[in-house]
Design a protein around this motif. Structure first.
Motif, PDB file in Angstrom:
ATOM      1  N   VAL A  62      -7.837  86.639  12.241  1.00 43.90           N
ATOM      2  CA  VAL A  62      -6.503  86.080  12.022  1.00 43.90           C
ATOM      3  C   VAL A  62      -6.544  84.962  10.988  1.00 43.90           C
ATOM      4  CG1 VAL A  62      -5.753  86.609  14.376  1.00 43.90           C
ATOM      5  CG2 VAL A  62      -6.816  84.396  13.884  1.00 43.90           C
ATOM      6  N   THR A  63      -5.380  84.593  10.482  1.00 47.36           N
ATOM      7  CA  THR A  63      -5.253  83.361   9.710  1.00 47.36           C
ATOM      8  C   THR A  63      -5.225  82.198  10.690  1.00 47.36           C
ATOM      9  OG1 THR A  63      -4.022  84.476   7.963  1.00 47.36           O
ATOM     10  CG2 THR A  63      -3.825  82.085   8.081  1.00 47.36           C
ATOM     11  N   ALA A  64      -6.023  81.184  10.420  1.00 47.99           N
ATOM     12  CA  ALA A  64      -6.159  80.097  11.383  1.00 47.99           C
ATOM     13  C   ALA A  64      -6.389  78.766  10.687  1.00 47.99           C
ATOM     14  CB  ALA A  64      -7.327  80.378  12.336  1.00 47.99           C
ATOM     15  N   SER A  65      -6.044  77.704  11.392  1.00 47.90           N
ATOM     16  CA  SER A  65      -6.407  76.356  10.986  1.00 47.90           C
ATOM     17  C   SER A  65      -7.707  76.003  11.682  1.00 47.90           C
ATOM     18  CB  SER A  65      -5.305  75.381  11.396  1.00 47.90           C
ATOM     19  OG  SER A  65      -5.756  74.051  11.267  1.00 47.90           O
ATOM     20  N   PHE A  66      -8.706  75.524  10.914  1.00 46.07           N
ATOM     21  CA  PHE A  66      -9.983  75.197  11.529  1.00 46.07           C
ATOM     22  C   PHE A  66     -10.723  74.166  10.683  1.00 46.07           C
ATOM     23  CE2 PHE A  66     -10.643  78.803   8.739  1.00 46.07           C
ATOM     24  CZ  PHE A  66     -11.793  78.493   8.044  1.00 46.07           C
ATOM     25  N   LEU A  67     -11.727  73.570  11.271  1.00 41.34           N
ATOM     26  CA  LEU A  67     -12.547  72.581  10.578  1.00 41.34           C
ATOM     27  C   LEU A  67     -13.930  72.587  11.202  1.00 41.34           C
ATOM     28  CD1 LEU A  67     -12.342  70.270   8.406  1.00 41.34           C
ATOM     29  CD2 LEU A  67     -12.097  68.697  10.330  1.00 41.34           C
ATOM     30  N   PRO A  68     -15.010  72.632  10.394  1.00 37.32           N
ATOM     31  CA  PRO A  68     -16.346  72.534  10.980  1.00 37.32           C
ATOM     32  C   PRO A  68     -16.483  71.290  11.859  1.00 37.32           C
ATOM     33  CG  PRO A  68     -16.498  73.202   8.686  1.00 37.32           C
ATOM     34  CD  PRO A  68     -15.055  72.856   8.932  1.00 37.32           C
ATOM     35  N   ALA A  69     -17.139  71.469  12.996  1.00 42.75           N
ATOM     36  CA  ALA A  69     -17.207  70.403  13.990  1.00 42.75           C
ATOM     37  C   ALA A  69     -17.913  69.154  13.481  1.00 42.75           C
ATOM     38  CB  ALA A  69     -17.906  70.911  15.248  1.00 42.75           C
ATOM     39  N   SER A  70     -18.779  69.296  12.479  1.00 41.08           N
ATOM     40  CA  SER A  70     -19.524  68.130  11.992  1.00 41.08           C
ATOM     41  C   SER A  70     -18.600  67.035  11.475  1.00 41.08           C
ATOM     42  CB  SER A  70     -20.502  68.558  10.899  1.00 41.08           C
ATOM     43  OG  SER A  70     -19.851  69.285   9.877  1.00 41.08           O
ATOM     44  N   LEU A  84      -7.013  58.242   7.685  1.00 43.97           N
ATOM     45  CA  LEU A  84      -6.894  59.622   7.223  1.00 43.97           C
ATOM     46  C   LEU A  84      -8.199  60.043   6.559  1.00 43.97           C
ATOM     47  CD1 LEU A  84      -5.051  62.133   6.596  1.00 43.97           C
ATOM     48  CD2 LEU A  84      -4.516  61.001   4.416  1.00 43.97           C
ATOM     49  N   VAL A  85      -8.676  61.238   6.916  1.00 40.27           N
ATOM     50  CA  VAL A  85      -9.835  61.844   6.263  1.00 40.27           C
ATOM     51  C   VAL A  85      -9.385  63.155   5.629  1.00 40.27           C
ATOM     52  CG1 VAL A  85     -12.185  62.729   6.529  1.00 40.27           C
ATOM     53  CG2 VAL A  85     -11.391  60.823   7.977  1.00 40.27           C
ATOM     54  N   VAL A  86      -9.487  63.228   4.304  1.00 40.87           N
ATOM     55  CA  VAL A  86      -9.143  64.455   3.581  1.00 40.87           C
ATOM     56  C   VAL A  86     -10.449  65.212   3.371  1.00 40.87           C
ATOM     57  CG1 VAL A  86      -8.005  65.453   1.569  1.00 40.87           C
ATOM     58  CG2 VAL A  86      -7.241  63.237   2.462  1.00 40.87           C
ATOM     59  N   THR A  87     -10.556  66.377   3.980  1.00 42.91           N
ATOM     60  CA  THR A  87     -11.834  67.065   4.121  1.00 42.91           C
ATOM     61  C   THR A  87     -12.084  68.067   2.993  1.00 42.91           C
ATOM     62  OG1 THR A  87     -10.848  68.797   5.496  1.00 42.91           O
ATOM     63  CG2 THR A  87     -11.671  66.814   6.626  1.00 42.91           C
ATOM     64  N   GLY A  88     -13.231  68.739   3.084  1.00 40.35           N
ATOM     65  CA  GLY A  88     -13.606  69.735   2.089  1.00 40.35           C
ATOM     66  C   GLY A  88     -12.837  71.034   2.250  1.00 40.35           C
ATOM     67  N   GLY A  89     -13.054  71.936   1.298  1.00 35.91           N
ATOM     68  CA  GLY A  89     -12.383  73.229   1.366  1.00 35.91           C
ATOM     69  C   GLY A  89     -12.187  73.834  -0.002  1.00 35.91           C
ATOM     70  N   LEU A 124     -10.568  58.246   3.675  1.00 38.58           N
ATOM     71  CA  LEU A 124     -11.870  58.745   3.230  1.00 38.58           C
ATOM     72  C   LEU A 124     -11.673  60.176   2.742  1.00 38.58           C
ATOM     73  CD1 LEU A 124     -14.985  58.552   2.985  1.00 38.58           C
ATOM     74  CD2 LEU A 124     -15.113  59.459   5.336  1.00 38.58           C
ATOM     75  N   GLY A 125     -12.089  60.457   1.503  1.00 36.06           N
ATOM     76  CA  GLY A 125     -12.049  61.810   0.969  1.00 36.06           C
ATOM     77  C   GLY A 125     -13.451  62.388   0.927  1.00 36.06           C
ATOM     78  N   ILE A 126     -13.564  63.656   1.272  1.00 37.07           N
ATOM     79  CA  ILE A 126     -14.860  64.337   1.286  1.00 37.07           C
ATOM     80  C   ILE A 126     -14.769  65.608   0.450  1.00 37.07           C
ATOM     81  CG2 ILE A 126     -16.553  65.541   2.728  1.00 37.07           C
ATOM     82  CD1 ILE A 126     -15.883  63.602   4.991  1.00 37.07           C
ATOM     83  N   CYS A 127     -15.583  65.711  -0.582  1.00 36.29           N
ATOM     84  CA  CYS A 127     -15.677  66.861  -1.484  1.00 36.29           C
ATOM     85  C   CYS A 127     -14.302  67.204  -2.064  1.00 36.29           C
ATOM     86  CB  CYS A 127     -16.338  68.051  -0.791  1.00 36.29           C
ATOM     87  SG  CYS A 127     -16.909  69.320  -1.956  1.00 36.29           S
ATOM     88  N   ARG A 128     -13.642  68.243  -1.566  1.00 37.30           N
ATOM     89  CA  ARG A 128     -12.281  68.533  -2.019  1.00 37.30           C
ATOM     90  C   ARG A 128     -11.411  67.282  -1.916  1.00 37.30           C
ATOM     91  NH1 ARG A 128      -7.556  72.174  -1.736  1.00 37.30           N
ATOM     92  NH2 ARG A 128      -5.943  71.020  -0.594  1.00 37.30           N
ATOM     93  N   GLY A 129     -11.642  66.475  -0.885  1.00 31.50           N
ATOM     94  CA  GLY A 129     -10.848  65.271  -0.694  1.00 31.50           C
ATOM     95  C   GLY A 129     -10.953  64.311  -1.863  1.00 31.50           C
TER      96      GLY A 129
END
Length: 250
Positions: free
Chosen positions: A33-41, A76-81, A123-128
């Protein structure tokens, strides 16, 4: 716990940090399915540093809705992707760039804008890091191998590359991690023209921008690498959690 980690005592509760998420195809058991998710790390990094992590799934949004969400957050943490839509910085899509994720882009830009207006820690991470740069009018290299002649920043097959980076003296990042660090990278894009008001706070040996920040009292820092892949060192997560705690108490 790693360096710089925070410990909560008794019934104290930590600050609440929102983490943006993917919106993509996901498979589990019989479901595809299409889903919202984020690696647990990612959220482990926040919780190990003493914060409370909540996930912010991409969704159609306007400024009022983003601000309603931000009302409940302390950071706010803007994560990778996936890659940011190059139309956001005035370029046509490179053949190696991802198909744009328009909903996620709009959601993160709205959250980031609202957080910056409030003086909320970010905090921005990679894509962030790339989202932050584009939000301030900067541009991106869409495919680093075209620029550098090698793919050392993204080895492929989900294998992170360990690279040395050197921080810029006088920056927030240098105060947090010192003159240099070994970091884990997985990116084929990077900052090109730096956005207005932002400063570069780390470079790698190839001359690639590996961190950006916004000078001033408010905590706004973004790294091109993946600190969530090295949770023995919590300094970046501890820094944003500490800033969020101060914001919440302000």
């Amino acid at each position: 716990m790693g360096r710089g980690s925070a410990v909560l005592s008794g019934s104290e509760s930590g600050p609440v940090l929102g983490l943006t998420t993917y919106l993509d195809r996901a498979q589990t058991g019989i479901w595809d399915v299409t889903a919202s998710f984020l690696p647990a790390s990612y959220f482990r990094g926040v919780s190990m540093a003493g914060g409370i992590a909540v996930l912010l799934p991409p969704q159609p949004v306007d400024a009022a809705a983003a601000n309603r969400v931000l009302d409940s957050l302390d950071g706010l943490v803007v994560t990778g992707g996936k890659d940011v839509d190059p139309a956001a910085y005035g370029q046509a899509r490179h053949p190696e760039s991802d198909e744009p994720g328009i909903i996620r882009d709009a959601w993160e830009f709205a959250l980031l804008t609202g957080a910056l207006q409030r003086g909320m820690p970010v905090l921005g991470i990679c894509r962030g890091a790339q989202v932050l740069n584009v939000a301030f009018g900067g541009t991106l290299h869409q495919h680093l191998p075209d620029v550098l002649g090698h793919s050392g920043h993204r080895a492929g097959n989900a294998v992170f590359t360990e690279l040395p980076v050197r921080t810029v003296a006088g920056t927030r990042l240098a105060a947090l991690v010192g003159e240099s660090a070994k970091v884990r990278c997985y990116h084929h894009q990077a900052v090109d023209e730096v956005g207005a008001s932002l400063v570069v706070s780390a470079w790698d040996a190839d001359g690639v921008v590996e961190a950006l920040e916004l000078p001033g009292e408010n905590f706004v820092l973004a790294v091109q690498w993946h600190p969530e892949e090295s949770l023995h060192d919590l300094r970046l997560f501890a820094a944003v959690v500490d800033a969020a705690r101060s914001y919440a108490g302000g």
